[in-house]
Write a protein that holds these residues in place. Structure first.
Motif, PDB file in Angstrom:
ATOM      1  N   VAL A 230       0.837  -1.206   0.000  1.00 16.55           N
ATOM      2  CA  VAL A 230       0.000   0.000   0.000  1.00 16.55           C
ATOM      3  C   VAL A 230       0.868   1.252   0.000  1.00 16.55           C
ATOM      4  N   LEU A 231       1.959   1.225   0.775  1.00 19.46           N
ATOM      5  CA  LEU A 231       2.859   2.380   0.826  1.00 19.46           C
ATOM      6  C   LEU A 231       3.516   2.637  -0.526  1.00 19.46           C
ATOM      7  N   VAL A 232       3.898   1.548  -1.200  1.00 24.11           N
ATOM      8  CA  VAL A 232       4.515   1.689  -2.522  1.00 24.11           C
ATOM      9  C   VAL A 232       3.529   2.299  -3.513  1.00 24.11           C
ATOM     10  N   PHE A 233       2.292   1.802  -3.501  1.00 20.13           N
ATOM     11  CA  PHE A 233       1.286   2.351  -4.413  1.00 20.13           C
ATOM     12  C   PHE A 233       0.980   3.808  -4.086  1.00 20.13           C
ATOM     13  N   SER A 234       1.003   4.156  -2.819  1.00 22.95           N
ATOM     14  CA  SER A 234       0.767   5.544  -2.424  1.00 22.95           C
ATOM     15  C   SER A 234       1.872   6.447  -2.954  1.00 22.95           C
ATOM     16  N   ALA A 235       3.123   5.980  -2.861  1.00 24.85           N
ATOM     17  CA  ALA A 235       4.250   6.757  -3.372  1.00 24.85           C
ATOM     18  C   ALA A 235       4.164   6.911  -4.891  1.00 24.85           C
ATOM     19  N   ILE A 236       3.745   5.835  -5.570  1.00 23.68           N
ATOM     20  CA  ILE A 236       3.633   5.890  -7.027  1.00 23.68           C
ATOM     21  C   ILE A 236       2.569   6.887  -7.459  1.00 23.68           C
ATOM     22  N   THR A 237       1.426   6.901  -6.765  1.00 26.01           N
ATOM     23  CA  THR A 237       0.343   7.807  -7.160  1.00 26.01           C
ATOM     24  C   THR A 237       0.705   9.267  -6.900  1.00 26.01           C
ATOM     25  N   TYR A 238       1.658   9.515  -5.985  1.00 29.09           N
ATOM     26  CA  TYR A 238       2.088  10.898  -5.731  1.00 29.09           C
ATOM     27  C   TYR A 238       2.758  11.479  -6.970  1.00 29.09           C
ATOM     28  N   ASN A 239       3.603  10.688  -7.599  1.00 35.61           N
ATOM     29  CA  ASN A 239       4.222  11.076  -8.876  1.00 35.61           C
ATOM     30  C   ASN A 239       4.423   9.789  -9.663  1.00 35.61           C
ATOM     31  N   ILE A 240       3.510   9.495 -10.561  1.00 39.16           N
ATOM     32  CA  ILE A 240       3.468   8.192 -11.220  1.00 39.16           C
ATOM     33  C   ILE A 240       4.768   7.835 -11.943  1.00 39.16           C
ATOM     34  N   PRO A 241       5.279   8.672 -12.858  1.00 46.96           N
ATOM     35  CA  PRO A 241       6.498   8.258 -13.578  1.00 46.96           C
ATOM     36  C   PRO A 241       7.708   8.094 -12.673  1.00 46.96           C
ATOM     37  N   VAL A 242       7.885   9.010 -11.709  1.00 48.69           N
ATOM     38  CA  VAL A 242       9.016   8.901 -10.786  1.00 48.69           C
ATOM     39  C   VAL A 242       8.866   7.666  -9.910  1.00 48.69           C
ATOM     40  N   GLY A 243       7.651   7.434  -9.417  1.00 46.42           N
ATOM     41  CA  GLY A 243       7.400   6.274  -8.564  1.00 46.42           C
ATOM     42  C   GLY A 243       7.674   4.965  -9.278  1.00 46.42           C
ATOM     43  N   ILE A 244       7.164   4.831 -10.508  1.00 45.23           N
ATOM     44  CA  ILE A 244       7.388   3.596 -11.267  1.00 45.23           C
ATOM     45  C   ILE A 244       8.867   3.412 -11.573  1.00 45.23           C
ATOM     46  N   LEU A 245       9.557   4.515 -11.913  1.00 46.15           N
ATOM     47  CA  LEU A 245      10.985   4.434 -12.220  1.00 46.15           C
ATOM     48  C   LEU A 245      11.784   3.993 -11.001  1.00 46.15           C
ATOM     49  N   VAL A 246      11.476   4.551  -9.832  1.00 46.51           N
ATOM     50  CA  VAL A 246      12.199   4.186  -8.615  1.00 46.51           C
ATOM     51  C   VAL A 246      11.958   2.717  -8.260  1.00 46.51           C
ATOM     52  N   VAL A 247      10.693   2.269  -8.316  1.00 42.54           N
ATOM     53  CA  VAL A 247      10.377   0.866  -8.009  1.00 42.54           C
ATOM     54  C   VAL A 247      11.082  -0.065  -8.998  1.00 42.54           C
ATOM     55  N   SER A 248      11.106   0.310 -10.268  1.00 48.05           N
ATOM     56  CA  SER A 248      11.768  -0.512 -11.290  1.00 48.05           C
ATOM     57  C   SER A 248      13.268  -0.598 -11.037  1.00 48.05           C
ATOM     58  N   LEU A 249      13.871   0.533 -10.654  1.00 48.72           N
ATOM     59  CA  LEU A 249      15.312   0.533 -10.358  1.00 48.72           C
ATOM     60  C   LEU A 249      15.627  -0.334  -9.140  1.00 48.72           C
ATOM     61  N   LEU A 250      14.758  -0.280  -8.131  1.00 50.61           N
ATOM     62  CA  LEU A 250      14.958  -1.123  -6.951  1.00 50.61           C
ATOM     63  C   LEU A 250      14.868  -2.607  -7.325  1.00 50.61           C
ATOM     64  N   TYR A 251      13.936  -2.929  -8.226  1.00 49.61           N
ATOM     65  CA  TYR A 251      13.814  -4.312  -8.686  1.00 49.61           C
ATOM     66  C   TYR A 251      15.060  -4.742  -9.455  1.00 49.61           C
ATOM     67  N   VAL A 252      15.586  -3.828 -10.276  1.00 49.76           N
ATOM     68  CA  VAL A 252      16.811  -4.133 -11.022  1.00 49.76           C
ATOM     69  C   VAL A 252      17.955  -4.424 -10.059  1.00 49.76           C
ATOM     70  N   LEU A 253      18.088  -3.612  -9.022  1.00 51.58           N
ATOM     71  CA  LEU A 253      19.152  -3.826  -8.035  1.00 51.58           C
ATOM     72  C   LEU A 253      18.942  -5.118  -7.253  1.00 51.58           C
ATOM     73  N   SER A 254      17.672  -5.512  -7.086  1.00 51.53           N
ATOM     74  CA  SER A 254      17.387  -6.744  -6.338  1.00 51.53           C
ATOM     75  C   SER A 254      17.971  -7.969  -7.027  1.00 51.53           C
ATOM     76  N   GLY A 255      18.169  -7.890  -8.331  1.00 57.71           N
ATOM     77  CA  GLY A 255      18.743  -9.020  -9.060  1.00 57.71           C
ATOM     78  C   GLY A 255      20.137  -9.372  -8.583  1.00 57.71           C
ATOM     79  N   PHE A 256      20.917  -8.356  -8.226  1.00 56.36           N
ATOM     80  CA  PHE A 256      22.270  -8.611  -7.729  1.00 56.36           C
ATOM     81  C   PHE A 256      22.211  -9.330  -6.380  1.00 56.36           C
ATOM     82  N   VAL A 257      21.271  -8.901  -5.532  1.00 58.28           N
ATOM     83  CA  VAL A 257      21.116  -9.527  -4.221  1.00 58.28           C
ATOM     84  C   VAL A 257      20.606 -10.963  -4.378  1.00 58.28           C
TER      85      VAL A 257
END
Length: 269
Positions: A230-257
């Motif tokens: 819910v918190l992630v979706f709330s952050a995304i709705t605050y600024n949709i393109p920035v929110g989606i980009l940040v979540v996508s980048l975090l997912y990309v970094l998760s691949g290394f982990v």
């Protein structure tokens, strides 16, 4: 027996009409079936159309429409496989058709979008960087096709092409929204965009493991898991393109982990 089988195949493709004949494995053995499943392939066609429209929009300078079209293609891409599994309409033809649609919508369309938006000012270098992205998308989809049924369904090997496309379009989307603060004629920004295409392309063909979430479709989880969602979706709705980009980048970094943890577990066993 072999001659009879060859005669059957020759009869299947007589005339000039378009026809598909597939051998499907059933409990009674292999049977030959004509035609294709309507609904999954119709949805895949909608994804293909969305990708094609994005190309046209990018070339006409209609970048926002091009972005929306790729997002729509991603939604259709996630739907066609689920519909096929739900109605028992999976087929080899559908898998290949889906990959070709993905190549256009997530391999070619984002590259043309970025080239039209920014990297065209770099000339052949900008063109080459966008082509590297497209070539990597093609390599990844081809690798995925030959590894179907032989890989761990819990993980994607390399980032999936729809996510790669989301990274590219969100990069353009954020820059477009902040156009009053950024000067897109500056060389450094064009170089960053070109490098982004190369890096995202290489991530697609990397051996990094990314959690696919496929095994969670019907799995119960604690209710508390919904809180960060819910918190992630709330952050995304605050600024949709920035929110989606940040979540996508975090997912990309998760691949290394994920890859590090996977290799460590293998080493322990």
């Amino acid at each position: 027996m072999q001659n009879h089988h060859q005669e059957e195949q020759a009869q299947d493709f007589e005339g000039i009409t378009f026809e598909i004949v597939e051998e499907e494995q059933t409990e009674a053995g292999k049977i030959r079936r004509r035609g294709i499943y309507l609904w999954p392939n119709l949805i895949t066609t909608a994804a293909l159309l969305s990708g094609f429209y994005s190309l046209i929009a990018s070339m006409n300078g209609q970048f926002q429409q091009a972005i929306y079209a790729i997002i729509l293609a991603a939604l259709f891409d996630g739907l066609d496989g689920r519909v096929a599994r739900a109605i028992g309409a999976q087929s080899a033809f559908g898998e290949q058709y889906d990959s070709l649609s993905d190549l256009l919508a997530f391999g070619v369309a984002p590259a043309i979008l970025m080239y039209s938006w920014s990297t065209h000012d770099l000339g052949r270098i900008g063109l080459a960087c966008c082509f590297i992205y497209t070539a990597c998308a093609a390599f990844r989809l081809a690798r995925f096709n030959v590894q179907i049924g032989s890989v761990d369904k819990r993980y994607f090997i390399g980032i999936a092409s729809p996510l790669a496309a989301i990274l590219v379009i969100c990069t353009v989307w954020v820059q477009k929204d902040f156009a009053h603060q950024l000067d897109f004629t500056q060389l450094w920004l064009q170089v960053v965009n070109a490098a982004t295409m190369v890096i995202v392309g290489l991530l697609m063909i990397s051996n990094l493991k990314y959690y696919s979430f496929k095994v969670m479709d019907r799995k119960r989880v604690p209710f508390v898991v919904m809180i960060p969602v819910v918190l992630v979706f709330s952050a995304i709705t605050y600024n949709i393109p920035v929110g989606i980009l940040v979540v996508s980048l975090l997912y990309v970094l998760s691949g290394f982990v994920t890859t590090f943890m996977y290799k460590r577990n293998e080493a322990q066993h």
